[in-house]
Design an enzyme around this catalytic site. Structure first.
Site, PDB file in Angstrom:
ATOM      1  N   ASP A 343       0.956  -1.133   0.039  1.00 12.06           N
ATOM      2  CA  ASP A 343       0.038  -0.040   0.102  1.00 12.06           C
ATOM      3  C   ASP A 343       0.949   1.281  -0.125  1.00 12.06           C
ATOM      4  O   ASP A 343       1.803   1.440   0.764  1.00 12.06           O
ATOM      5  CB  ASP A 343      -0.918  -0.168   1.484  1.00 12.06           C
ATOM      6  CG  ASP A 343      -1.728   1.219   1.496  1.00 12.06           C
ATOM      7  OD1 ASP A 343      -2.605   1.467   0.430  1.00 12.06           O
ATOM      8  OD2 ASP A 343      -1.509   2.049   2.365  1.00 12.06           O
ATOM      9  N   GLU A 379       1.584  -0.443  -5.173  1.00  7.75           N
ATOM     10  CA  GLU A 379       0.767   0.426  -5.300  1.00  7.75           C
ATOM     11  C   GLU A 379       1.742   1.879  -5.534  1.00  7.75           C
ATOM     12  O   GLU A 379       1.949   2.472  -4.723  1.00  7.75           O
ATOM     13  CB  GLU A 379      -0.153   0.765  -4.113  1.00  7.75           C
ATOM     14  CG  GLU A 379      -1.211   2.090  -4.443  1.00  7.75           C
ATOM     15  CD  GLU A 379      -2.191   2.017  -3.301  1.00  7.75           C
ATOM     16  OE1 GLU A 379      -3.468   2.479  -3.656  1.00  7.75           O
ATOM     17  OE2 GLU A 379      -1.696   2.026  -2.205  1.00  7.75           O
TER      18      GLU A 379
END
Length: 702
Positions: A343, A379
């Protein structure tokens, strides 16, 4: 209680069959107390006797799995200098393998008194705090081994442990929404039938439900609020929270592996649940604040934040880097996971201010003999300046390709866009990845994900409808590149409904036939809806869970999706390991790929920018695959034509000349998903009428 010196390594609580070694890093601590809790919550405090290499440690014989514990760290409390030790606060072990309970939000969890941020709060936080738990490290893995499915053969299914099974009638109620529920034979059979090869689980590291959400009757459903980087989230356990979650998670992995399905974890190493300078003192902040967090240069009471959550982990410090790498290795070696999706990965590349692809974190991953061998997915953005880094990560890494998502959405809603960009996205995004030697698998392709509209809502809403979040619809992305087909939200208009179903199939067909690695968002193949809410991060409810009772009404879309994954698995032309070149191959001297106009002639420079150029045919040459199989044999496949018509009117296409193929059979039609009409055979030079908003695929018969 008699405590032995023990060892400084490994960090955390390590049970060896006779007792448990405790080890905690803190450079700023002057004294560390280990706190043990019995079944009645009675606390026993024991000073850790040894400090070696900045690690406080000790060994307690006869302390066994299930023992609850925490730490109290004595040291300087000087927020202006970045120091926040406070022995009144019970702290979680950063290396805890299991965590029990939840925080009961009370001022005692904070190191200052509400209304007076400059004060020192000496109230004991133990009655309100979560507890670390000693675990049993032993587990019978039997013959479980890493599946090591190559990326080019991978189909990822992004899933939420609870959302997948909370409403499934075929799963016993007592295990719905748990690791055991996801491992239930009903779910495994479903995933196998869908054709996915990996589940990418939204955060399962122990996370915290924010106090603000609790006060509003909500919770942190998505889980991007980690407090324990080694501990499986206890809410997803049906076995109980005193270490049972560890064995239950392992059993889930073992069952999925036995079914040929890999497990990838969505991990949040960019920040923790302790928030900004006004956040609670739960663990890292009270142990060694400047080691674990990036502090603002010149004013260390504040936190450097590129995540939008209040803090950023200090990846410039050796101890934070060790924590991340130890955590990654633990999940691979002890929990047998197959990869990670990071993330806001750009935050991990910020050693100073700029995102640096040569940062120490990437060096450590690249050199690690364990972590470097699993699937690594970034990401590739954060909320800081220069944080959007699609295409900017180093070799070994793959990336969520946000440009793929945006381009494909624009194409199918008929937006004037660069056809060249669509061509690049469909063929693996060579413009992003080829320059540094990466291949099509570097692109994790997706149209939807947890963050944003579901596929059903993407074709049903022009605007977000997030009123249920209690933020006056200000949260969530406002520019969704969505199109409702003429009516906002649910409708009984049969024409609009038919258009929406066709658009869903267009998106899924494009996704699963593109070069790169496809990722399906859970429930998209079942037309899962969030009723126009594109940010359900706080809704642990039927709004976000899959409605399996409603799913039976969408079995055509589910079957269509499974058919696409089979096509992809059966035909290597859709999962090449190298980029197309456009060069002639074979005796016929036909290129490995060709982009053709609707009249069957090659596209020219003007065609790439003309509105009419939005309708086009792609020729994929199955005889032009440069790779060899595992035995070194050449790979050959059928040839295909893919016809795209994103326009609102029907278009007549001409099949290209005989050099490309003599006879073509329709094998995919997004307007006729089950091919109920007779499979049409078209000869070279023949004509095909393609309805509005429709995609066709033809296979060369000879």
């Amino acid at each position: 209680m008699n405590i032995w010196p023990g060892n400084p390594y490994p960090l955390g609580a390590t049970y060896d069959g006779g007792g448990t070694n405790f080890a905690l890093f803190s450079e700023v601590a002057e004294r560390v107390e280990l706190c043990l809790f019995d079944d009645d919550g009675v606390e026993t405090r024991i000073d850790l006797p040894e400090r070696e290499a900045l690690v406080w440690h000790g060994y307690l014989p006869r302390v066994v799995p299930g023992q609850r514990y925490g730490y109290r760290v004595h040291g300087p409390y000087d927020p202006a200098a970045g120091l926040r030790c406070n022995p009144a606060k019970l702290l979680l072990d950063p290396y805890a393998k299991a965590i029990e309970g939840h925080n009961e939000w009370n001022n005692a969890l904070y190191s200052y008194n509400f209304g007076d941020p400059g004060s020192l709060n000496t109230a004991d936080s133990a009655p309100y705090a979560m507890r670390s738990v000693v675990i049993n490290p032993f587990f019978d893995w039997a013959n479980d081994r890493p599946l090591r499915i190559p990326f080019h053969q991978t189909v990822i299914y992004e899933a939420h442990v609870k959302g997948m099974t909370a409403r499934h009638p075929g799963i016993p109620e007592d295990v719905r929404g748990t690791y055991s529920g996801l491992a239930h034979p009903v779910m495994i059979k479903y995933l196998q039938g869908l054709g996915v090869t990996a589940v990418e689980l939204m955060p399962v590291h122990q996370f915290v439900h924010d106090s603000g959400l609790i006060e509003r009757g909500l919770s942190n459903y998505w889980g991007y609020n980690t407090i324990g980087f080694f501990a499986p989230h206890n809410d997803y356990a049906s076995f109980g929270g005193r270490g049972g979650q560890v064995q239950e998670f392992r059993s889930m992995v073992k069952a999925l592996h036995a079914a040929g399905i890999e497990v990838i974890l969505d991990v949040v190493y960019n920040h923790t649940a302790e928030g900004n300078h006004l956040g609670p003192t739960l663990s890292f902040r009270g142990i060694d604040n400047p080691a674990y967090y990036r502090l603002v240069d010149g004013d260390k009471q504040y936190y450097y934040d590129t995540t939008g959550t209040g803090n950023s982990l200090n990846v410039r410090h050796h101890e934070s880097l060790r924590l991340i790498m130890d955590s990654l290795r633990y999940w691979v070696t002890d929990m047998h996971v197959d990869g990670f999706r990071f993330d806001l990965a750009s935050a991990l590349a910020r050693e100073f201010h700029e995102v640096n692809r040569l940062a120490a974190f990437f060096d450590l991953v690249n050199q690690d003999p364990i972590v470097s061998q699993v699937k690594l997915i970034a990401e590739p953005w954060d909320v800081g300046d220069g944080g959007y880094q699609v295409g900017g990560f180093p070799p070994l890494w793959t990336e969520w390709n946000g440009k793929y998502r945006d381009t494909v959405r624009d194409f199918w809603r008929g937006e004037p866009a660069s056809l060249g960009e669509f061509a690049s996205r469909f063929t693996g995004s060579s413009d992003l990845y080829e320059i540094d030697g990466r291949r099509p698998i570097a692109s994790i392709n997706f149209v939807t994900a947890h963050d944003g509209f579901t596929l059903n809502d993407l074709v049903s809403y022009n605007e977000k409808h997030n009123e249920a979040n209690g933020e006056e619809n200000r949260d969530g992305e406002s520019h969704n590149r969505s199109w409702n087909g003429g009516v906002e939200g649910p409708t009984e208009d049969s024409e609009v409904t038919a258009l929406r179903e066709r658009q869903k199939r267009n998106f899924l067909a494009t996704l699963l036939l593109s070069q790169g690695v496809p990722m399906i968002s859970h429930g998209d193949e079942l037309s899962r809806t969030q009723r126009g809410n594109n940010n359900v991060y706080a809704h642990d409810s039927e709004l976000s869970w899959i409605d399996w009772a409603d799913a039976r009404h969408h079995d055509v879309l589910t079957l269509f999706t499974a058919r696409l994954t089979r096509l992809r698995a059966e035909h290597p032309i859709f999962r090449r390991r190298r980029f197309f070149t456009g060069d002639p191959v074979g005796d016929a001297k036909v290129p490995d790929i060709a982009w053709l106009r609707r009249d069957g002639e090659p596209m020219t420079g003007e065609d790439w920018t003309a509105r009419s150029g939005m309708t086009m045919t792609v020729f994929l040459n199955g005889h032009g695959i440069p790779e060899r199989d595992e035995l070194g044999e050449p790979i050959s496949d059928d040839c295909f034509l893919v016809l795209f018509n994103p326009l609102a009117e029907p278009v007549t296409f001409t099949v290209p000349p005989r050099a490309y193929g003599r006879t073509w059979e329709t094998v995919l039609h997004t307007g006729d998903p089950l091919l109920l009409a007779r499979k049409r055979v078209t000869k070279a030079g023949g004509r095909l009428d393609v309805p509005p908003h429709t995609m066709l695929m033809l296979r060369c018969r000879y």
